[in-house]
Design a protein around this motif. Structure first.
Motif, PDB file in Angstrom:
ATOM      1  N   GLY A  33       0.883  -1.357   0.048  1.00  0.00           N
ATOM      2  CA  GLY A  33      -0.158   0.300  -0.130  1.00  0.00           C
ATOM      3  C   GLY A  33       0.476   0.951   0.054  1.00  0.00           C
ATOM      4  O   GLY A  33       0.840   2.244  -0.903  1.00  0.00           O
ATOM      5  N   LEU A  34       2.211   1.507   1.179  1.00  0.00           N
ATOM      6  CA  LEU A  34       2.882   2.089   0.634  1.00  0.00           C
ATOM      7  C   LEU A  34       3.586   2.530   0.240  1.00  0.00           C
ATOM      8  O   LEU A  34       3.595   3.846  -0.700  1.00  0.00           O
ATOM      9  CB  LEU A  34       3.431   1.999   2.307  1.00  0.00           C
ATOM     10  N   ARG A  35       4.054   1.022  -0.580  1.00  0.00           N
ATOM     11  CA  ARG A  35       4.364   1.803  -2.234  1.00  0.00           C
ATOM     12  C   ARG A  35       3.916   2.431  -3.181  1.00  0.00           C
ATOM     13  O   ARG A  35       4.545   2.706  -4.104  1.00  0.00           O
ATOM     14  CB  ARG A  35       5.214   0.012  -2.000  1.00  0.00           C
ATOM     15  N   ALA A  36       2.641   1.784  -3.037  1.00  0.00           N
ATOM     16  CA  ALA A  36       1.595   2.225  -3.826  1.00  0.00           C
ATOM     17  C   ALA A  36       1.488   4.102  -4.378  1.00  0.00           C
ATOM     18  O   ALA A  36       1.422   4.806  -5.777  1.00  0.00           O
ATOM     19  CB  ALA A  36       0.071   2.459  -3.480  1.00  0.00           C
ATOM     20  N   GLY A  37       1.372   4.218  -3.211  1.00  0.00           N
ATOM     21  CA  GLY A  37       1.505   5.540  -2.525  1.00  0.00           C
ATOM     22  C   GLY A  37       2.563   6.051  -3.023  1.00  0.00           C
ATOM     23  O   GLY A  37       2.751   7.207  -3.937  1.00  0.00           O
ATOM     24  N   LEU A  38       4.059   6.280  -2.677  1.00  0.00           N
ATOM     25  CA  LEU A  38       4.852   6.605  -3.064  1.00  0.00           C
ATOM     26  C   LEU A  38       5.224   7.053  -4.586  1.00  0.00           C
ATOM     27  O   LEU A  38       5.587   7.993  -4.721  1.00  0.00           O
ATOM     28  CB  LEU A  38       6.491   5.898  -2.230  1.00  0.00           C
ATOM     29  N   SER A  39       5.475   6.094  -4.659  1.00  0.00           N
ATOM     30  CA  SER A  39       4.948   6.372  -6.610  1.00  0.00           C
ATOM     31  C   SER A  39       4.106   6.856  -6.948  1.00  0.00           C
ATOM     32  O   SER A  39       4.997   7.923  -8.625  1.00  0.00           O
ATOM     33  CB  SER A  39       5.617   4.685  -7.017  1.00  0.00           C
ATOM     34  N   GLN A  40       3.449   7.392  -7.114  1.00  0.00           N
ATOM     35  CA  GLN A  40       2.324   8.275  -7.270  1.00  0.00           C
ATOM     36  C   GLN A  40       1.844   9.279  -7.078  1.00  0.00           C
ATOM     37  O   GLN A  40       2.108  10.774  -7.676  1.00  0.00           O
ATOM     38  CB  GLN A  40       0.894   7.641  -6.948  1.00  0.00           C
ATOM     39  N   MET A  41       3.054   9.480  -5.876  1.00  0.00           N
ATOM     40  CA  MET A  41       2.748  10.789  -4.782  1.00  0.00           C
ATOM     41  C   MET A  41       3.644  11.851  -4.238  1.00  0.00           C
ATOM     42  O   MET A  41       3.675  12.564  -2.985  1.00  0.00           O
ATOM     43  CB  MET A  41       1.516  10.607  -3.639  1.00  0.00           C
ATOM     44  N   GLY A  42       5.133  10.363  -3.902  1.00  0.00           N
ATOM     45  CA  GLY A  42       6.219  11.221  -3.343  1.00  0.00           C
ATOM     46  C   GLY A  42       5.665  11.438  -1.329  1.00  0.00           C
ATOM     47  O   GLY A  42       4.377  10.514  -0.923  1.00  0.00           O
ATOM     48  N   ALA A  43       7.283  10.871  -0.823  1.00  0.00           N
ATOM     49  CA  ALA A  43       7.226  10.858   0.325  1.00  0.00           C
ATOM     50  C   ALA A  43       6.085  11.565   1.028  1.00  0.00           C
ATOM     51  O   ALA A  43       4.787  11.070   2.038  1.00  0.00           O
ATOM     52  CB  ALA A  43       8.556  10.691   0.733  1.00  0.00           C
ATOM     53  N   THR A  44       5.999  13.056   1.777  1.00  0.00           N
ATOM     54  CA  THR A  44       5.088  13.851   1.843  1.00  0.00           C
ATOM     55  C   THR A  44       4.068  13.766   2.115  1.00  0.00           C
ATOM     56  O   THR A  44       3.086  13.823   3.193  1.00  0.00           O
ATOM     57  CB  THR A  44       5.570  15.427   1.882  1.00  0.00           C
ATOM     58  N   ARG A  45       3.244  13.872   0.678  1.00  0.00           N
ATOM     59  CA  ARG A  45       2.306  13.604   0.153  1.00  0.00           C
ATOM     60  C   ARG A  45       1.023  12.617   0.448  1.00  0.00           C
ATOM     61  O   ARG A  45       0.314  12.549   1.445  1.00  0.00           O
ATOM     62  CB  ARG A  45       1.603  13.742  -1.180  1.00  0.00           C
ATOM     63  N   THR A  46       2.415  11.480   0.598  1.00  0.00           N
ATOM     64  CA  THR A  46       2.416  10.109   0.981  1.00  0.00           C
ATOM     65  C   THR A  46       1.176   9.700   3.000  1.00  0.00           C
ATOM     66  O   THR A  46       0.447   9.873   2.755  1.00  0.00           O
ATOM     67  CB  THR A  46       3.118   9.071   0.806  1.00  0.00           C
ATOM     68  N   ALA A  47       2.375  10.880   3.424  1.00  0.00           N
ATOM     69  CA  ALA A  47       2.236  10.283   5.133  1.00  0.00           C
ATOM     70  C   ALA A  47       0.533  11.237   5.254  1.00  0.00           C
ATOM     71  O   ALA A  47       0.011  11.214   6.357  1.00  0.00           O
ATOM     72  CB  ALA A  47       3.121  11.081   5.166  1.00  0.00           C
ATOM     73  N   LEU A  48       0.851  13.146   4.274  1.00  0.00           N
ATOM     74  CA  LEU A  48       0.016  13.700   4.721  1.00  0.00           C
ATOM     75  C   LEU A  48      -1.706  12.863   4.246  1.00  0.00           C
ATOM     76  O   LEU A  48      -2.816  12.874   5.028  1.00  0.00           O
ATOM     77  CB  LEU A  48      -0.238  14.814   4.283  1.00  0.00           C
ATOM     78  N   THR A  49      -1.612  12.381   3.152  1.00  0.00           N
ATOM     79  CA  THR A  49      -2.361  12.520   2.485  1.00  0.00           C
ATOM     80  C   THR A  49      -3.177  10.533   3.422  1.00  0.00           C
ATOM     81  O   THR A  49      -4.593  10.588   3.905  1.00  0.00           O
ATOM     82  CB  THR A  49      -2.289  11.448   0.658  1.00  0.00           C
ATOM     83  N   LEU A  50      -2.447   9.502   3.441  1.00  0.00           N
ATOM     84  CA  LEU A  50      -3.039   8.117   4.056  1.00  0.00           C
ATOM     85  C   LEU A  50      -3.277   8.532   5.895  1.00  0.00           C
ATOM     86  O   LEU A  50      -4.187   7.942   5.474  1.00  0.00           O
ATOM     87  CB  LEU A  50      -1.774   7.092   4.243  1.00  0.00           C
TER      88      LEU A  50
END
Ligand SMILES: Nc1nc2c(c(=O)[nH]1)N[C@H]1C(S)=C(S)[C@@H](COP(=O)(O)OP(=O)(O)OC[C@H]3O[C@@H](n4cnc5c(=O)[nH]c(N)nc54)[C@H](O)[C@@H]3O)O[C@H]1N2
Ligand SMILES: Nc1nc2c(c(=O)[nH]1)N[C@H]1C(S)=C(S)[C@@H](COP(=O)(O)OP(=O)(O)OC[C@H]3O[C@@H](n4cnc5c(=O)[nH]c(N)nc54)[C@H](O)[C@@H]3O)O[C@H]1N2
Ligand code: SF4
Ligand SMILES: [Mo]
Length: 762
Positions: A33-50
């Motif tokens: 799940g996190l990998r999907a986030g990172l590849s599409q959104m980058g780290a900061t946006r992933t943390a904020l979004t999830l």
């Protein structure tokens, strides 16, 4: 007729196959799940979004319709791998702007695979394609609405179709149906027509309410949970957490499925230490590996056994039901030969299942698409209700019916009136509130809408979300139907096949997603959604919108309505757009159960809609009681050398949105043109694992449909059965093959043969 494999997709021989997994989720799930986030959104946006998913004050997960636990029991990470993927797909940083459309012709896009299309990213501007043109180009919002208005004005309203997919908020859905009806049509087909329609029809007839009767607490406290025709490890992952909790409280779990689905057998809860480190919890106590379409027979058989053994709640049956005598008389003549043939189950297993039912005080049956997409789906679900009624399992804590919904707000959209066959009281209320006469004739559902477009009777098609051409059956027929339209309009977040397979004039209207901040003239807005257990709650997007040009779905519908209908004194479209509270105020006056809507969504966790059978054992049916029904047991005939194909979801997709080309739990890597067949059937057919075949479906009128180039995978499915992925296999489902009573395409029972095109590999 054959639809070629799209450009850029791997060849069948490139797919890698390993043994299927036994357990679901755990750390690999979270990492994926996190990998999907990172590849599409980058780290900061992933943390904020999830961190905002499914939290009070955050947004509702756009994944599935499984409910959130009550706020006191929420984890900081209240989402699953597939929720994270759904969010990442929406919050992606990739964009599809005017340059993209200048580069790619519509024909080019039509030849691409669904995976490629989805990976291009978020739509940024309204686009138009005029008749004869090969490219989409930008158009202003006002011009776009004016163009639609020109097409709609001067037409008979029933010549237009207004489709909805299940992510639309309550507010947008309510306005959309209001617009369609004020314009003059009930042509409001939705994804439900292809999904849980059979459940709605069967439940309305038998218990008087077409929705599930359980809450999350009921799941946690049941004695016996039966999960039939559902793959929660992939499609409702957090349901496994609820099943695990039930199990810890002593519940027995029975899985009924032609496939040994990973999550049902064993679950590693990523939120507990043992789930992270250990082998996880075995979930299902019993696994009934039933033949595709054998469920009606199974439930009739256990119904007969329960009656034989006197395992009947006499008091409930006498006080609350109707039709027991006819039901019981019908089952007295049960043909066990048919039961054996339909289910393929050993008799002891059926008996043991009946024992488990007889011994349970609190039984819940959960199901999804494995039951709803067959010719006899409505009858099958009625049969489940029969069995539950025998034991008095409706309107008792820890017991009930649980159709697990798909799209995150598909149930809410129906509640808001997205329905082609609206009931009179709803139309009366609409009429009283808004001062117009809504049309009373039923409108078109999905299958009838395709027929109408195919035959030139409905030249305007608009979709509020979804991907109609890829989701609907009989791909070639549906594609030709859409191409025959004078105008198609797609309100979408992301590029998909329905933008490429379009009418003479075609519009793409890009919209805000659930994750994004929605600011209108009165300030930041919240929307509301209803989950699978009738809980209504608020959702507030937090991310910066994908583009400055996006409009919310509410704004799109309001502005369209003004362009088509003009301002009317009874319906203040502009006010609705300015402040969504005004929409909720109107909803609260039209739809029962929404009193004090605004106040109650301010409560953490929202509120639960009334459900008379659950709340007070009252049944708003024609008889005023819960109805037993008598259903014909017909065994699906599978001719020699043929198989019955079900079309299902991989772990790496959300319906027609393909996240990736793997199906981790089933051991598939790098491709989707796969057909799963049992080793025994392959031996009989003389086809080896690894061979390439065309799938050819055979319909009763003698017509055939072909889906070319599938890799055969030897897999432990039930005998005489096969499975392939949706939407690749949709070309095989004949438009006229639908469920009796619900008109749902029979995507889970298609008679096929395999035609080898390459010599065997192994
Ligand atoms: N990640 C993810 N989540 C999703 C979705 C998604 O695509 N991806 N889609 C959402 C939507 S809209 C929906 S409706 C749900 C769908 O959720 P599911 O219904 O779980 O989805 P399917 O993959 O269609 O799985 C059908 C299951 O039924 C079984 N089955 C097939 N035929 C039969 C039968 O005749 N009898 C029995 N007993 N079992 C049978 C199959 O083996 C499979 O396990 O998921 C929702 N959630
Ligand atoms: N053979 C076969 N066919 C099936 C099924 C099956 O099991 N087998 N399942 C059926 C089922 S259960 C269903 S529910 C249908 C699904 O049918 P649909 O709901 O029509 O299809 P989706 O793939 O969910 O739609 C995805 C698209 O919706 C758009 N979208 C996503 N989020 C939003 C949003 O917030 N707003 C707007 N406006 N657009 C958005 C994106 O552009 C995305 O490309 O398919 C059905 N078809
Ligand atoms: S179970 Fe469904 S709603 Fe819950 S986080 Fe996963 S995808 Fe989202
Ligand atoms: Mo669905």
């Amino acid at each position: 007729m054959a639809r070629k494999a799209p450009r850029g997709e791997p060849r069948p021989s490139q797919v890698r196959v390993t043994a299927p997994k036994e357990s679901a989720a755990g750390i690999p799930g979270v990492v994926h799940g996190l990998r999907a986030g990172l590849s599409q959104m980058g780290a900061t946006r992933t943390a904020l979004t999830l961190s905002q998913v499914n939290q009070v004050g955050g947004f509702d997960c756009p994944g599935c319709a499984w409910p959130e636990p009550d706020p006191a029991h929420r984890h900081t990470a209240e989402f699953c791998e597939n929720g994270a993927k759904a969010v990442a797909e929406e919050a992606t940083l990739r964009r599809v702007g005017p340059e993209f459309f200048a580069e790619h012709t519509v024909e080019d896009l039509a030849g691409r695979g669904d995976y490629w299309l989805g990976q291009q990213g978020r739509l940024t501007e309204p686009m138009v394609k005029h008749p004869g043109e090969h490219h989409y180009h930008p158009i202003g919002w006002d011009a776009a609405f004016a163009l639609i208005a020109t097409h709609l004005r001067g037409r008979k309203p029933d010549e237009a179709i207004f489709y909805t997919s299940g992510r639309t908020s309550n507010e947008a859905a309510f306005l959309y149906q209001l617009f369609a009806r004020a314009y003059g049509t009930n042509n409001l087909p939705d994804c439900s027509n292809m999904c849980h329609e059979s459940s709605g029809v069967a439940l309305t007839e038998t218990i008087g309410v077409g929705k599930g009767s359980v809450t999350l607490d009921d799941i946690h406290t049941a004695d016996l949970l039966v999960v039939v025709g559902q793959n929660p490890g992939t499609n409702h992952p957090r349901m496994l957490t609820a099943l695990e909790r039930a199990k810890r409280n002593g519940a027995r779990i029975v899985a009924v499925n032609p496939l040994p689905e990973a999550g049902l057998l064993r679950f590693k809860n990523p939120q507990t230490p043992s789930g992270i480190a250990g082998r996880g919890t075995p979930l299902a106590d019993d696994f009934l590996q039933i033949r595709v379409n054998g469920d009606l027979a199974l439930f009739q058989a256990v119904g007969a056994l329960l009656i034989q053994r006197g395992a009947v709640d006499r008091e409930f049956v006498e006080d609350h039901t109707h039709g027991f005598a006819e039901y019981s008389e019908h089952l007295a003549g049960l043909d066990w030969g048919k039961v054996d043939a339909a289910t393929g189950l050993p008799r002891e297993q059926v008996e043991a299942f009946a024992d488990a039912l007889a011994g349970s005080k609190r039984t819940i049956v959960c199901w999804a698409m494995g039951l709803t997409q067959h010719r006899n789906s409505v009858a099958t679900i009625r049969e489940i209700v029969n069995v539950l009624l025998l034991g008095g399992h409706i309107g008792r804590p820890g017991a009930g019916v649980c159709p697990v919904r798909g799209h995150s707000n598909v149930q809410g959209d129906r509640t808001m009136g997205i329905y082609e066959k609206p009931k009179a009281p709803f139309l009366d209320a609409l009429s009283a509130e808004f001062g117009f006469s809504p049309p009373r004739d039923p409108g078109l559902d999905v299958v009838d809408a395709i027929r109408a477009m195919r035959d030139g009777r409905a030249p305007v098609f608009m979709a509020l979300g979804g991907n109609f051409v890829a989701a609907a059956p009989d791909t070639e027929v549906t594609a030709a139907a859409l191409r025959r339209c004078a105008l198609t309009v797609q309100v979408s977040t992301k590029l998909n096949r329905s933008h490429a397979i379009c009418g003479e004039t075609a519009l793409i209207l890009p919209t805000l997603g659930r994750t994004e901040r929605d600011v209108q003239a009165s300030g930041e807005q919240v929307v509301t959604v209803e989950d699978s257990m009738s809980n209504v709650h608020a959702s507030r997007g937090r991310l910066t919108p994908a583009s400055d040009h996006l409009l919310s779905e509410v704004a799109i519908v309001s502005r369209l309505a003004r362009a088509v209908l003009g301002d009317s004194p009874g319906i203040e479209w502009a006010a609705f757009e300015r402040d969504y509270r005004t929409i909720r105020d109107r909803i609260s006056r039209v739809i029962p159960g929404f009193d004090s809507y605004e106040q109650r969504i301010a409560e953490p966790g929202g509120f639960t809609l009334p459900h008379p059978p659950r709340d007070s054992r009252s049944f708003p049916t024609a008889t005023g009681r819960a109805n037993f029904t008598v259903n014909d047991l017909r065994v699906l005939r599978i001719p020699r050398g043929r198989l019955i194909l079900q079309t299902l979801r991989s772990h790496d997709q959300y319906n027609t949105t393909i996240y990736g080309l793997d199906d981790r739990y089933r051991g598939i890597k790098g491709g989707r043109r796969i057909v799963f067949v049992s080793p025994g059937d392959l031996a009989i057919l003389g086809i080896a694992d690894g061979a390439t075949v065309d799938l050819v479906s055979e319909w009763e009128d003698g017509s055939e449909r072909r889906a070319p180039g599938f890799r055969v995978v030897s897999y432990p499915t039930a005998s005489r059965c096969a499975a392939a992925y949706f939407p690749e296999a949709n070309a095989l489902v004949p438009l006229d093959s639908t469920a009796e009573g619900s008109n749902t395409p029979t995507s889970k029972s298609v008679i096929i043969r395999l035609e080898p095109t390459s010599p065997e590999v192994r």
